[in-house]
Scaffold this motif. Structure first.
Motif, PDB file in Angstrom:
ATOM      1  N   ALA A   1       0.846  -1.197   0.000  1.00 20.81           N
ATOM      2  CA  ALA A   1       0.000   0.000   0.000  1.00 20.81           C
ATOM      3  C   ALA A   1       0.883   1.249   0.000  1.00 20.81           C
ATOM      4  O   ALA A   1       0.925   1.988   0.985  1.00 20.81           O
ATOM      5  CB  ALA A   1      -0.915  -0.015   1.219  1.00 20.81           C
ATOM      6  N   PRO A   2       1.611   1.483  -1.093  1.00 23.40           N
ATOM      7  CA  PRO A   2       2.536   2.618  -1.106  1.00 23.40           C
ATOM      8  C   PRO A   2       1.804   3.951  -0.990  1.00 23.40           C
ATOM      9  O   PRO A   2       0.684   4.098  -1.476  1.00 23.40           O
ATOM     10  CB  PRO A   2       3.248   2.486  -2.447  1.00 23.40           C
ATOM     11  N   GLY A   3       2.440   4.881  -0.348  1.00 22.97           N
ATOM     12  CA  GLY A   3       1.885   6.217  -0.165  1.00 22.97           C
ATOM     13  C   GLY A   3       2.290   6.777   1.178  1.00 22.97           C
ATOM     14  O   GLY A   3       3.092   6.182   1.906  1.00 22.97           O
ATOM     15  N   ARG A   4       1.738   7.937   1.504  1.00 20.60           N
ATOM     16  CA  ARG A   4       2.083   8.598   2.767  1.00 20.60           C
ATOM     17  C   ARG A   4       0.853   9.220   3.423  1.00 20.60           C
ATOM     18  O   ARG A   4       0.956  10.202   4.138  1.00 20.60           O
ATOM     19  CB  ARG A   4       3.141   9.667   2.509  1.00 20.60           C
ATOM     20  N   THR A   5      -0.300   8.626   3.203  1.00 19.63           N
ATOM     21  CA  THR A   5      -1.535   9.182   3.752  1.00 19.63           C
ATOM     22  C   THR A   5      -1.840   8.683   5.159  1.00 19.63           C
ATOM     23  O   THR A   5      -2.419   9.395   5.963  1.00 19.63           O
ATOM     24  CB  THR A   5      -2.719   8.848   2.820  1.00 19.63           C
ATOM     25  N   VAL A   6      -1.467   7.454   5.456  1.00 17.91           N
ATOM     26  CA  VAL A   6      -1.774   6.842   6.749  1.00 17.91           C
ATOM     27  C   VAL A   6      -0.470   6.463   7.440  1.00 17.91           C
ATOM     28  O   VAL A   6       0.415   5.879   6.817  1.00 17.91           O
ATOM     29  CB  VAL A   6      -2.651   5.578   6.571  1.00 17.91           C
ATOM     30  N   GLU A   7      -0.374   6.785   8.716  1.00 19.19           N
ATOM     31  CA  GLU A   7       0.770   6.345   9.504  1.00 19.19           C
ATOM     32  C   GLU A   7       0.302   5.203  10.399  1.00 19.19           C
ATOM     33  O   GLU A   7      -0.670   5.352  11.137  1.00 19.19           O
ATOM     34  CB  GLU A   7       1.332   7.486  10.345  1.00 19.19           C
ATOM     35  N   VAL A   8       0.988   4.078  10.303  1.00 18.74           N
ATOM     36  CA  VAL A   8       0.667   2.914  11.127  1.00 18.74           C
ATOM     37  C   VAL A   8       1.773   2.773  12.163  1.00 18.74           C
ATOM     38  O   VAL A   8       2.936   2.619  11.808  1.00 18.74           O
ATOM     39  CB  VAL A   8       0.551   1.628  10.281  1.00 18.74           C
ATOM     40  N   ARG A   9       1.394   2.832  13.425  1.00 17.77           N
ATOM     41  CA  ARG A   9       2.346   2.784  14.533  1.00 17.77           C
ATOM     42  C   ARG A   9       2.144   1.528  15.361  1.00 17.77           C
ATOM     43  O   ARG A   9       1.028   1.231  15.782  1.00 17.77           O
ATOM     44  CB  ARG A   9       2.150   4.001  15.442  1.00 17.77           C
ATOM     45  N   VAL A  10       3.251   0.833  15.601  1.00 21.75           N
ATOM     46  CA  VAL A  10       3.238  -0.339  16.476  1.00 21.75           C
ATOM     47  C   VAL A  10       4.399  -0.161  17.453  1.00 21.75           C
ATOM     48  O   VAL A  10       5.491  -0.683  17.251  1.00 21.75           O
ATOM     49  CB  VAL A  10       3.357  -1.659  15.681  1.00 21.75           C
ATOM     50  N   PRO A  11       4.155   0.658  18.492  1.00 24.03           N
ATOM     51  CA  PRO A  11       5.236   0.909  19.447  1.00 24.03           C
ATOM     52  C   PRO A  11       5.530  -0.330  20.282  1.00 24.03           C
ATOM     53  O   PRO A  11       4.620  -1.127  20.518  1.00 24.03           O
ATOM     54  CB  PRO A  11       4.686   2.038  20.316  1.00 24.03           C
ATOM     55  N   PRO A  12       6.741  -0.537  20.658  1.00 22.49           N
ATOM     56  CA  PRO A  12       7.894   0.339  20.488  1.00 22.49           C
ATOM     57  C   PRO A  12       8.740   0.007  19.271  1.00 22.49           C
ATOM     58  O   PRO A  12       9.853   0.493  19.136  1.00 22.49           O
ATOM     59  CB  PRO A  12       8.695   0.054  21.757  1.00 22.49           C
ATOM     60  N   PHE A  13       8.212  -0.790  18.349  1.00 20.06           N
ATOM     61  CA  PHE A  13       9.056  -1.346  17.305  1.00 20.06           C
ATOM     62  C   PHE A  13       9.155  -0.555  16.013  1.00 20.06           C
ATOM     63  O   PHE A  13      10.228  -0.477  15.428  1.00 20.06           O
ATOM     64  CB  PHE A  13       8.639  -2.782  16.999  1.00 20.06           C
ATOM     65  N   ALA A  14       8.065  -0.021  15.508  1.00 20.94           N
ATOM     66  CA  ALA A  14       8.153   0.620  14.200  1.00 20.94           C
ATOM     67  C   ALA A  14       6.895   1.419  13.891  1.00 20.94           C
ATOM     68  O   ALA A  14       5.846   1.244  14.520  1.00 20.94           O
ATOM     69  CB  ALA A  14       8.365  -0.427  13.118  1.00 20.94           C
TER      70      ALA A  14
END
Length: 129
Positions: free
Chosen positions: A51-64
């Protein structure tokens, strides 16, 4: 900036298999930090490729955290579309063991913004375990 190497599907599957027993039964001992980090990072990078792009940021702390999904891009500050969850929930989603909409409804996933829905791209990998 040079592009990153694409994730080898077998590498992703191997990382998921290492943490698979814990995904199947959370009462089991939590995987080592490095094992959990590898599974999370490889699966997020796979999402980024699918899903290339920069519209959504997916965060899974503390890893990435990754940015993905085509559409209007943000360049500064907090993005308008953010998804955040813990490592186990993310891996359950990535492997098809959890449903995105249900995880949001139950509060296991925080999703804000009109494009903060990953249903189209999940699961990333299915496992037999």
């Amino acid at each position: 900036m040079p592009s990153r190497r694409r994730v080898d599907p077998q590498e992703l599957r191997g990382a998921i298999e290492v943490v698979g027993p814990w995904l199947a039964d959370e009462r089991l001992e939590r995987p080592r930090r490095a094992e959990l980090a590898a599974a999370v990072r490889l699966s997020l990078r796979t999402l980024e490729d699918l899903a290339p792009g920069r519209t959504v940021e997916v965060r899974v702390p503390p890893f990435a955290a990754v940015q993905c999904v085509a559409g209007p891009e943000h360049t500064r500050g907090t993005p308008p579309n953010v998804i955040e969850t813990d490592p186990r929930t993310w891996l359950l989603l990535a492997t098809g063991r959890a449903d995105f909409a249900e995880a949001v409804e139950e509060g296991a996933v925080s999703a804000s913004g009109s494009r903060a829905d990953l249903t189209r791209w999940l699961p990333l990998v299915r496992t037999t375990a």
